[in-house]
Design a protein around this motif. Structure first.
Motif, PDB file in Angstrom:
ATOM      1  N   PHE A   1       0.830  -1.200   0.000  1.00 38.79           N
ATOM      2  CA  PHE A   1       0.000   0.000   0.000  1.00 38.79           C
ATOM      3  C   PHE A   1       0.868   1.254   0.000  1.00 38.79           C
ATOM      4  O   PHE A   1       0.530   2.251  -0.627  1.00 38.79           O
ATOM      5  N   PHE A   2       2.022   1.219   0.689  1.00 42.05           N
ATOM      6  CA  PHE A   2       2.937   2.354   0.655  1.00 42.05           C
ATOM      7  C   PHE A   2       3.451   2.573  -0.767  1.00 42.05           C
ATOM      8  O   PHE A   2       3.557   3.709  -1.236  1.00 42.05           O
ATOM      9  N   LEU A   3       3.755   1.495  -1.451  1.00 44.03           N
ATOM     10  CA  LEU A   3       4.219   1.585  -2.837  1.00 44.03           C
ATOM     11  C   LEU A   3       3.165   2.242  -3.724  1.00 44.03           C
ATOM     12  O   LEU A   3       3.475   3.136  -4.522  1.00 44.03           O
ATOM     13  N   VAL A   4       1.912   1.844  -3.564  1.00 43.05           N
ATOM     14  CA  VAL A   4       0.823   2.434  -4.351  1.00 43.05           C
ATOM     15  C   VAL A   4       0.655   3.915  -4.013  1.00 43.05           C
ATOM     16  O   VAL A   4       0.547   4.757  -4.909  1.00 43.05           O
ATOM     17  N   ARG A   5       0.660   4.243  -2.726  1.00 51.88           N
ATOM     18  CA  ARG A   5       0.504   5.647  -2.336  1.00 51.88           C
ATOM     19  C   ARG A   5       1.664   6.495  -2.839  1.00 51.88           C
ATOM     20  O   ARG A   5       1.488   7.645  -3.245  1.00 51.88           O
ATOM     21  N   GLY A   6       2.865   5.914  -2.838  1.00 46.04           N
ATOM     22  CA  GLY A   6       4.023   6.636  -3.367  1.00 46.04           C
ATOM     23  C   GLY A   6       3.892   6.903  -4.861  1.00 46.04           C
ATOM     24  O   GLY A   6       4.237   7.987  -5.346  1.00 46.04           O
ATOM     25  N   GLN A   7       3.389   5.924  -5.587  1.00 50.61           N
ATOM     26  CA  GLN A   7       3.160   6.125  -7.027  1.00 50.61           C
ATOM     27  C   GLN A   7       2.094   7.188  -7.262  1.00 50.61           C
ATOM     28  O   GLN A   7       2.223   8.012  -8.157  1.00 50.61           O
TER      29      GLN A   7
ATOM     30  N   ILE B   1      12.580  15.995  -3.482  1.00 52.59           N
ATOM     31  CA  ILE B   1      12.786  15.519  -2.106  1.00 52.59           C
ATOM     32  C   ILE B   1      11.834  14.374  -1.803  1.00 52.59           C
ATOM     33  O   ILE B   1      12.225  13.351  -1.227  1.00 52.59           O
ATOM     34  N   ARG B   2      10.592  14.504  -2.203  1.00 51.41           N
ATOM     35  CA  ARG B   2       9.614  13.434  -1.967  1.00 51.41           C
ATOM     36  C   ARG B   2      10.006  12.151  -2.701  1.00 51.41           C
ATOM     37  O   ARG B   2       9.920  11.059  -2.147  1.00 51.41           O
ATOM     38  N   ALA B   3      10.439  12.285  -3.945  1.00 56.44           N
ATOM     39  CA  ALA B   3      10.829  11.114  -4.729  1.00 56.44           C
ATOM     40  C   ALA B   3      12.046  10.427  -4.115  1.00 56.44           C
ATOM     41  O   ALA B   3      12.098   9.191  -4.021  1.00 56.44           O
ATOM     42  N   ALA B   4      13.032  11.214  -3.683  1.00 53.67           N
ATOM     43  CA  ALA B   4      14.223  10.637  -3.059  1.00 53.67           C
ATOM     44  C   ALA B   4      13.863   9.928  -1.756  1.00 53.67           C
ATOM     45  O   ALA B   4      14.351   8.818  -1.476  1.00 53.67           O
ATOM     46  N   ALA B   5      13.010  10.534  -0.960  1.00 58.69           N
ATOM     47  CA  ALA B   5      12.577   9.911   0.291  1.00 58.69           C
ATOM     48  C   ALA B   5      11.784   8.636   0.013  1.00 58.69           C
ATOM     49  O   ALA B   5      11.920   7.643   0.744  1.00 58.69           O
ATOM     50  N   PHE B   6      10.980   8.647  -1.039  1.00 61.11           N
ATOM     51  CA  PHE B   6      10.202   7.467  -1.423  1.00 61.11           C
ATOM     52  C   PHE B   6      11.133   6.313  -1.785  1.00 61.11           C
ATOM     53  O   PHE B   6      10.959   5.184  -1.309  1.00 61.11           O
ATOM     54  N   VAL B   7      12.142   6.577  -2.606  1.00 59.50           N
ATOM     55  CA  VAL B   7      13.107   5.541  -2.990  1.00 59.50           C
ATOM     56  C   VAL B   7      13.844   5.034  -1.749  1.00 59.50           C
ATOM     57  O   VAL B   7      14.031   3.822  -1.581  1.00 59.50           O
ATOM     58  N   GLY B   8      14.247   5.955  -0.868  1.00 60.93           N
ATOM     59  CA  GLY B   8      14.910   5.550   0.374  1.00 60.93           C
ATOM     60  C   GLY B   8      14.023   4.692   1.255  1.00 60.93           C
ATOM     61  O   GLY B   8      14.483   3.719   1.855  1.00 60.93           O
ATOM     62  N   ALA B   9      12.748   5.041   1.332  1.00 61.18           N
ATOM     63  CA  ALA B   9      11.807   4.262   2.147  1.00 61.18           C
ATOM     64  C   ALA B   9      11.622   2.862   1.570  1.00 61.18           C
ATOM     65  O   ALA B   9      11.582   1.870   2.323  1.00 61.18           O
ATOM     66  N   ILE B  10      11.516   2.763   0.255  1.00 57.10           N
ATOM     67  CA  ILE B  10      11.367   1.440  -0.380  1.00 57.10           C
ATOM     68  C   ILE B  10      12.611   0.590  -0.133  1.00 57.10           C
ATOM     69  O   ILE B  10      12.514  -0.601   0.185  1.00 57.10           O
ATOM     70  N   ALA B  11      13.786   1.195  -0.254  1.00 54.49           N
ATOM     71  CA  ALA B  11      15.030   0.461   0.009  1.00 54.49           C
ATOM     72  C   ALA B  11      15.088   0.013   1.474  1.00 54.49           C
ATOM     73  O   ALA B  11      15.504  -1.114   1.771  1.00 54.49           O
ATOM     74  N   THR B  12      14.671   0.881   2.374  1.00 53.78           N
ATOM     75  CA  THR B  12      14.665   0.545   3.797  1.00 53.78           C
ATOM     76  C   THR B  12      13.679  -0.586   4.084  1.00 53.78           C
ATOM     77  O   THR B  12      13.977  -1.496   4.867  1.00 53.78           O
ATOM     78  N   PHE B  13      12.515  -0.533   3.439  1.00 53.64           N
ATOM     79  CA  PHE B  13      11.545  -1.613   3.611  1.00 53.64           C
ATOM     80  C   PHE B  13      12.153  -2.940   3.133  1.00 53.64           C
ATOM     81  O   PHE B  13      12.008  -3.970   3.795  1.00 53.64           O
TER      82      PHE B  13
ATOM     83  N   LEU C   1      10.221   7.682   9.055  1.00 51.14           N
ATOM     84  CA  LEU C   1      10.637   9.062   8.766  1.00 51.14           C
ATOM     85  C   LEU C   1      10.705   9.327   7.259  1.00 51.14           C
ATOM     86  O   LEU C   1      10.204  10.354   6.783  1.00 51.14           O
ATOM     87  N   LEU C   2      11.318   8.423   6.525  1.00 51.84           N
ATOM     88  CA  LEU C   2      11.402   8.593   5.070  1.00 51.84           C
ATOM     89  C   LEU C   2      10.018   8.573   4.435  1.00 51.84           C
ATOM     90  O   LEU C   2       9.731   9.354   3.514  1.00 51.84           O
ATOM     91  N   GLY C   3       9.151   7.689   4.915  1.00 53.58           N
ATOM     92  CA  GLY C   3       7.788   7.626   4.388  1.00 53.58           C
ATOM     93  C   GLY C   3       7.013   8.905   4.649  1.00 53.58           C
ATOM     94  O   GLY C   3       6.257   9.379   3.795  1.00 53.58           O
ATOM     95  N   ALA C   4       7.203   9.487   5.832  1.00 52.42           N
ATOM     96  CA  ALA C   4       6.524  10.743   6.154  1.00 52.42           C
ATOM     97  C   ALA C   4       7.007  11.878   5.254  1.00 52.42           C
ATOM     98  O   ALA C   4       6.205  12.690   4.779  1.00 52.42           O
TER      99      ALA C   4
END
Length: 164
Positions: A58-64, A136-148, A122-125
């Motif tokens: 769901f995070f992946l979908v919301r990020g897209q 910034i949002r896109a970079a944080a999104f990629v970081g959050a996916i990598a962290t997941f 934090l990255l997701g927020a």
């Protein structure tokens, strides 16, 4: 081919006939307490894994949707559902920790998951809410996916340095 079931003194006896040969298997009416506890633990573990998959998906979908500036992000259920799933994920994690007696601080892989979870939140927020620019949002999104992905890999390998 025919089959019959018979009850016998607290046990179930299932008789089957195959080509004229009777086969019997006896299962106890009450499984052993250790088996019940193990099955309950596995049920909780699989519930936790399901919640993790739902949360990540769901995070992946919301990020897209965020990257596409979709109005779907503003729907009430989109804002509410992740909190429900993530609460169930956290509750099941606490249950697994208590049940298994494996605690962060004592188990390096659990400590790594907990630290990575904080980074993921934090990255997701930043990705979904607080990032000031789309970059910034896109970079944080990629970081959050990598962290997941790191959290999942540590959970599977039970090794915080699985990549070495």
């Amino acid at each position: 081919m025919s089959s019959q079931a018979h009850a016998r003194a607290g046990d179930w006896c299932i008789l089957t006939e195959l080509d004229g040969i009777s086969l019997a298997s006896v299962l106890p009416a009450q499984p052993a307490p250790d088996l019940i506890r193990m099955m309950d633990y596995l049920l909780l573990k699989h519930f936790h894994m399901t919640c993790a998959a739902l949360s990540g998906g769901f995070f992946l979908v919301r990020g897209q949707w965020m990257l596409a500036s979709s109005p779907l992000l503003q729907r009430r259920w989109v804002k509410t559902a992740p909190h429900i799933v993530d609460s169930l994920l956290l509750a099941s994690a606490i249950g697994l920790v208590a049940w298994s007696h494996q605690y962060p601080g004592q188990q390096p892989w659990l400590t790594a998951k907990l630290v990575a979870l904080a980074a993921y939140i934090l990255l997701g927020a930043v990705a979904l809410k607080y990032g000031r620019t789309m970059l910034i949002r896109a970079a944080a999104f990629v970081g959050a996916i990598a962290t997941f992905g790191y959290i999942v890999a540590v959970a599977v390998t039970k090794n915080p340095l699985f990549f070495l």
